[in-house]
Design a protein around this motif. Structure first.
Motif: not given
Length: 678
Positions: A528-542, A561-570
């Motif tokens: 449950d780390k939305p900020h870390m999810v966004t950073e890993i997606l930016t760094a290249g996490g598939d 909240d973590t699932r919302v972070a995926f949708r915001l990045f998309q």
């Protein structure tokens, strides 16, 4: 003997309900000679004993011989059983039914056509066959009865319209057959009912002569297309499907049976006046529709008879065709033409069954690769390579050899066939006769098997000695990345970005954990780390990679909240990954999130307002119910004096009291004396 390969004779057809033509045939009617039982010759005791001795082979009456093939005595019970299972014995039994002599083993093996009862056999034994006995056997087993008239014409009528199958009529040329044929010319005896049920289809009609007086058809969806059987029959094999279609077919089957029974019950008066009730219902399920508990028909009724030929799908058109077929009478101009047609039909059916079996066997070997597999149907056996055919020097007939055939088997077979012993398998030969014939080839086979077993054991030992693959080594930086992603502390990815190169950081983000297959993105989503999810997606996490449980990072995230972070990045980077495989439902912007929050707040506010209004109404109702009847009359509210509900127009009243229903009025009247006394 008559030539079986003659041209096909096409007879004339006369309908039973065509009274003028049918009555012309009945002039001078008598039973055809081919249906009359032959008179038995009276023989003395000596001739009977000779025949018994001939059948039992030199008077052997211990039952250890075959009187049909003329072989025996057998050395063991296994040899006798194998002989009875052999095709040679089965073929001789069929020949005996047709009044022909048995074939020897050499004659049976040298035949080119296995399935023909006549054909090539007629050339080898033209003197032993009896045309009269063949005609009698074919006529007595036919589904039609044969008659002749004064002009020498021969005509055929279906037995099902003359008598019931349980009713045995004498075949000595009596007047019973003639009386049944003459009865059909009466108008009342031409009223027939034909009922057909199959696969959710029902068709029935009542005919008076050639006209359909009453008819009805009904169809219901009870059989799945391509399944080959009704859903109820499919459920009896176990593992009944629970789909919506299966439930619909079960329901339709029950409704179909009830509907057919209602139709037959509505025809009860019409069926009572029918001379015949012909039906076609294969299987207990279809027969229960016609002969159920409430049905006016029973199988014990002598009028109820089954159709003697196959039919197509039950329709009104098919019912009319069946009626015309049953009522048709085939007329031959002479006895010679009739005999030629009868023998040709019986010989063609015998040859056809043999050729059809060969064709079906060839069709099974040719499998279509594009045909879908139906799990509801039974599996076909896989094709196997046929053994090679050779002709042995000791025997005239063909022998079949494959890789498993032991050496010396052909010689053993020829020796036993000369003694009149036929075995059905190589096991019986090896057990009974090949004990003394054990050759060097058998010993070679045993030694080859031993060598094969030794090789397999050595191969297993080599595989066990081979070292197992060592687990993959994981670098310290990747472990540190996993610890930051799954830890409780809120640490940014920038703290370890300097330790990785650009390509190395992307590979580290997508490296799976050997224990559970989770990548760094999985671990951050589960923690449950939305900020870390966004950073890993930016760094290249598939986000499309899956762990050992076949879960993507979005599916593994338990927090909204973590699932919302995926949708915001998309929504921010729509072309960076192939989001169709990541199970992310779709992109969302911050504006859309704010609108959703406002919408939910308004919904909560409206819900609280409705609850307040309900509480006010409840308090008002309780206050009204605690009033006395005098106070309720003074209040002059449109509410029931007993339950407090709203009053209809006009309300129910008595003594200035108003109520919403008669029940409330009666209850108030019963309770009022208690209040007055109090």
């Amino acid at each position: 003997m008559m030539n079986i390969k003659s041209e096909v004779v096409k007879p004339n057809t006369v309908r039973v309900y065509d009274l003028d033509e049918y009555e012309k045939l009945l002039k001078g009617i008598r039973v055809a000679a081919c249906m009359i039982t032959e008179s038995h010759q009276i023989v003395d005791e000596e001739s009977v004993l000779k025949r018994l001795n001939k059948l039992t082979i030199d008077g052997a009456t211990d039952g250890n011989c075959c009187s049909c093939c003329g072989v025996g005595p057998f050395a063991s019970r296994a040899q006798q059983t194998a002989h009875y299972k052999h095709h040679w014995h089965t073929h001789n039994l069929k020949r005996k039914l047709f009044g022909k002599a048995a074939l020897t083993l050499g004659q049976f093996s040298s035949r080119n056509e296995d399935s023909s009862v006549s054909g090539s056999d007629s050339e080898t034994e033209g003197s032993s066959s009896n045309p009269a006995s063949e005609l009698f056997a074919a006529a007595t087993r036919h589904c039609k009865a044969f008659f002749s008239n004064h002009k020498g014409k021969v005509f055929c009528i279906y037995r099902c319209i003359l008598h019931h199958k349980k009713e045995e009529l004498s075949t000595d040329g009596g007047d019973t057959w003639v009386e049944r044929c003459q009865r059909l010319s009466i108008a009342g005896y031409q009223r027939w009912a034909i009922l057909m049920v199959s696969g959710g289809h029902f068709a029935g009609a009542i005919f008076s002569g050639g006209v359909a007086v009453v008819h009805k058809t009904h169809h219901s969806y009870v059989t799945r297309r391509g399944q080959g059987q009704a859903q109820v029959n499919r459920d009896q094999h176990g593992n009944a499907p629970r789909s919506a279609g299966a439930s619909m077919r079960r329901y339709n089957q029950a409704q179909f049976l009830q509907h057919v029974q209602d139709i037959v019950a509505s025809w009860i008066d019409d069926l009572k006046g029918c001379y015949l009730v012909l039906y076609r219902a294969v299987g207990s399920l279809n027969q229960s529709a016609l002969f159920g508990k409430n049905s006016p028909l029973t199988r014990e009724d002598p009028r109820v008879r089954a159709l003697p030929f196959p039919t197509r799908k039950p329709t009104y058109k098919e019912v009319k065709r069946v009626h015309e077929t049953v009522a048709s009478v085939e007329v031959y101009d002479s006895m010679e033409l009739f005999q030629r047609a009868l023998i040709a039909s019986t010989s063609k059916t015998a040859v056809k069954t043999g050729t059809d079996s060969n064709i079906d066997r060839n069709k099974k070997t040719q499998k279509s690769p594009s045909k879908p597999i139906d799990r509801a149907k039974s599996r076909e056996r896989p094709p196997r390579e046929l053994p090679t055919q050779i002709v042995s020097s000791e025997d005239d007939g063909p022998c079949f050899i494959d890789s498993e055939t032991p050496a010396g088997w052909i010689k053993t077979l020829s020796e036993q066939s000369s003694n009149g012993v036929i075995t059905n398998s190589r096991k019986d030969l090896l057990n009974d006769c090949a004990v003394d014939n054990s050759s060097d080839s058998d010993q070679e086979n045993v030694s080859a098997r031993k060598e094969r077993n030794v090789k397999l054991k050595k191969k297993k030992k080599v595989e066990e000695k081979q070292p197992k693959k060592a687990p993959l080594k994981i670098s310290a930086n990747i472990k540190k990345l996993w610890k930051i992603a799954s830890g409780k502390d809120v640490i940014s990815l920038e703290t370890i970005r300097e330790e990785f190169a650009a390509e190395e950081l992307r590979a580290a983000c997508n490296a799976p954990d050997p224990a559970d297959g989770n990548t760094a993105l999985h671990k951050a989503a589960i923690a449950d780390k939305p900020h870390m999810v966004t950073e890993i997606l930016t760094a290249g996490g598939d986000p499309c990679l899956r762990n050992h449980a076949l879960q993507t990072p979005y599916a593994a995230a338990p927090h909204p909240d973590t699932r919302v972070a995926f949708r915001l990045f998309q929504a921010q980077f729509p072309d960076k990954y192939n989001y169709s495989k990541s199970q992310i439902p779709g992109p969302v912007t911050p504006e859309q999130l704010e609108q959703e929050r406002e919408k939910k707040a308004q919904q909560k506010k409206a819900k609280r307002q409705r609850e307040k209004e309900k509480q006010v109404e409840k308090n008002k109702l309780n206050k009204f119910l605690h009033m006395t009847d005098v106070q309720k009359v003074r209040a002059d509210l449109m509410m029931c004096f007993l339950c407090g509900s709203k009053l209809p127009r006009p309300p129910f009243e008595y003594s200035n009291f108003t109520f919403c229903s008669i029940k409330c009025l009666q209850n108030h009247r019963n309770l009022r004396p208690l209040h007055n006394s109090a």
